[in-house]
Design an enzyme around this catalytic site. Structure first.
Site, PDB file in Angstrom:
ATOM      1  N   LYS A 181      -0.763  16.755  -8.113  1.00 45.17           N
ATOM      2  CA  LYS A 181       0.009  16.593  -9.274  1.00 45.17           C
ATOM      3  C   LYS A 181       0.614  17.674  -9.652  1.00 45.17           C
ATOM      4  O   LYS A 181       1.904  17.352 -10.494  1.00 45.17           O
ATOM      5  CB  LYS A 181      -1.092  16.309 -10.493  1.00 45.17           C
ATOM      6  CG  LYS A 181      -1.949  14.883 -10.149  1.00 45.17           C
ATOM      7  CD  LYS A 181      -0.748  13.585 -10.282  1.00 45.17           C
ATOM      8  CE  LYS A 181      -1.698  12.328 -10.106  1.00 45.17           C
ATOM      9  NZ  LYS A 181      -0.678  11.285 -10.293  1.00 45.17           N
ATOM     10  N   ASP A 209       0.896  -1.257   0.235  1.00 41.33           N
ATOM     11  CA  ASP A 209       0.018  -0.002   0.193  1.00 41.33           C
ATOM     12  C   ASP A 209       0.784   1.218  -0.031  1.00 41.33           C
ATOM     13  O   ASP A 209       1.700   1.546   0.854  1.00 41.33           O
ATOM     14  CB  ASP A 209      -0.923  -0.174   1.358  1.00 41.33           C
ATOM     15  CG  ASP A 209      -1.866   1.075   1.280  1.00 41.33           C
ATOM     16  OD1 ASP A 209      -1.682   2.252   0.656  1.00 41.33           O
ATOM     17  OD2 ASP A 209      -2.864   1.109   2.393  1.00 41.33           O
ATOM     18  N   THR A 264     -10.414   4.479 -17.540  1.00 41.87           N
ATOM     19  CA  THR A 264      -9.982   3.472 -16.442  1.00 41.87           C
ATOM     20  C   THR A 264     -10.863   3.391 -15.440  1.00 41.87           C
ATOM     21  O   THR A 264     -12.003   3.897 -15.600  1.00 41.87           O
ATOM     22  CB  THR A 264      -8.537   4.395 -16.107  1.00 41.87           C
ATOM     23  OG1 THR A 264      -9.120   5.476 -14.979  1.00 41.87           O
ATOM     24  CG2 THR A 264      -7.534   4.775 -16.808  1.00 41.87           C
ATOM     25  N   ASN A 312       3.363   5.902 -11.449  1.00 41.33           N
ATOM     26  CA  ASN A 312       2.056   5.948 -12.219  1.00 41.33           C
ATOM     27  C   ASN A 312       1.038   5.867 -10.806  1.00 41.33           C
ATOM     28  O   ASN A 312      -0.332   6.507 -11.398  1.00 41.33           O
ATOM     29  CB  ASN A 312       1.615   4.752 -13.241  1.00 41.33           C
ATOM     30  CG  ASN A 312       0.335   4.377 -13.394  1.00 41.33           C
ATOM     31  OD1 ASN A 312      -0.140   5.522 -14.369  1.00 41.33           O
ATOM     32  ND2 ASN A 312      -0.221   3.608 -12.803  1.00 41.33           N
ATOM     33  N   TYR A 346      -6.511  17.026  -5.493  1.00 44.99           N
ATOM     34  CA  TYR A 346      -5.743  16.255  -6.429  1.00 44.99           C
ATOM     35  C   TYR A 346      -4.804  16.912  -7.524  1.00 44.99           C
ATOM     36  O   TYR A 346      -3.544  16.829  -7.675  1.00 44.99           O
ATOM     37  CB  TYR A 346      -6.601  15.380  -7.280  1.00 44.99           C
ATOM     38  CG  TYR A 346      -6.126  14.582  -8.357  1.00 44.99           C
ATOM     39  CD1 TYR A 346      -5.679  13.345  -8.304  1.00 44.99           C
ATOM     40  CD2 TYR A 346      -6.630  15.016  -9.866  1.00 44.99           C
ATOM     41  CE1 TYR A 346      -5.077  12.589  -9.436  1.00 44.99           C
ATOM     42  CE2 TYR A 346      -6.051  14.193 -10.898  1.00 44.99           C
ATOM     43  CZ  TYR A 346      -5.256  12.934 -10.522  1.00 44.99           C
ATOM     44  OH  TYR A 346      -4.704  12.314 -11.429  1.00 44.99           O
TER      45      TYR A 346
END
Length: 268
Positions: A161, A59, A192, A86, A157
């Protein structure tokens, strides 16, 4: 084109599905040995089983996990040439999108940064000595167009990034002369499980827009985000760019960002 990846050793995080699975499959097809890092083995990842594939079950929100994954790859394959960070997206147990800056709590911000930024930082820190021992290598960090284009959605998020994009350029500057190339691939909305899982982004967008998940996946999401292709990005399309960047054929490419977004970003 021969990407000259035969016998190269790669660590790929978030490898059990989506973009990570496509990257893992592509590198294996190019002759690399791959340590596929994920919490669990998916049926799709299990189908790739063979002597060149090692699954490392960790994890990545555990601060010790990235270094453990790198160490396991080096132990199994004798060294390290490639790191692909990734893993990212919603942390375990979280559904995105969030439509307001006020939605995520402090704990939400922490878990988002642990998964999308700190796990990559820790993996890079663990990988660099092994890459230097081989005379260099390649790191690719998978970010997002949301790190480039701020919006009133998924603010935590996007911030994580954007931070990873900054780290990419900084590490590239420090280690370029020692043979380590570091680049970013920034996908746009990609087909995805983040989108397709029950209760995932397609369902959330459909509920917010009064449409159906089928409409969102077919064209609604692409249209609302301004993707010129009219469709979501394929994971394989991202994987192909990653494979080229980790290849010695990209030997003069470092500190760069490659966008795979169907034409979403339009600024110069």
């Amino acid at each position: 084109m021969d990407l000259r990846l035969s016998s190269q050793v790669a660590v790929v995080t978030g490898a059990s599905k989506g973009i990570g699975l496509a990257i893992t499959r592509t590198l294996l097809e190019e002759g690399a040995q791959v340590a596929a890092v994920s919490r669990k083995v998916s049926p799709e990842l299990a189908a790739l089983d063979g002597p060149s594939l090692l699954h490392v079950a960790v994890d990545l929100t555990d601060p010790l996990a990235p270094a453990a994954a790198v160490a396991r790859a080096v132990e199994a394959f004798g060294g390290l040439d490639i790191l692909v960070n990734n893993a990212g997206g919603p942390p375990p147990g979280v559904s995105l999108p969030r439509f307001s800056f006020l939605s995520p709590s402090d704990d939400d911000w922490r878990s988002m940064f642990e998964f999308n930024l700190f796990s990559a930082v820790r993996a890079i820190r663990a990988a660099v000595p092994h890459l230097l021992a081989r005379g260099g290598g390649s790191i690719v960090n998978v970010t997002s167009t949301m790190g480039r284009q701020p919006a009133a959605v998924n603010v935590d998020y996007g911030a994580a990034k954007a931070g990873l994009a900054h780290v990419t350029k900084s590490v590239a500057a420090e280690y370029g002369a020692q043979g380590i190339r570091v680049n970013t691939v920034a996908p746009g909305a990609t087909l995805t499980p983040w989108w397709t899982d029950e209760g995932g982004a397609a369902d959330i967008f459909a509920s917010a827009s009064g449409s159906t998940r089928a409409e969102v996946l077919a064209s609604g999401a692409a249209s609302s985000m301004g993707l010129l292709t009219g469709r979501l990005v394929s994971p394989q399309e991202v994987a192909d760019v990653v494979a080229l960047l980790v290849s010695p054929r990209s030997g003069s490419t470092t500190g760069a960002e490659y966008v795979v977004d169907g034409g979403q970003l339009k600024e110069l």
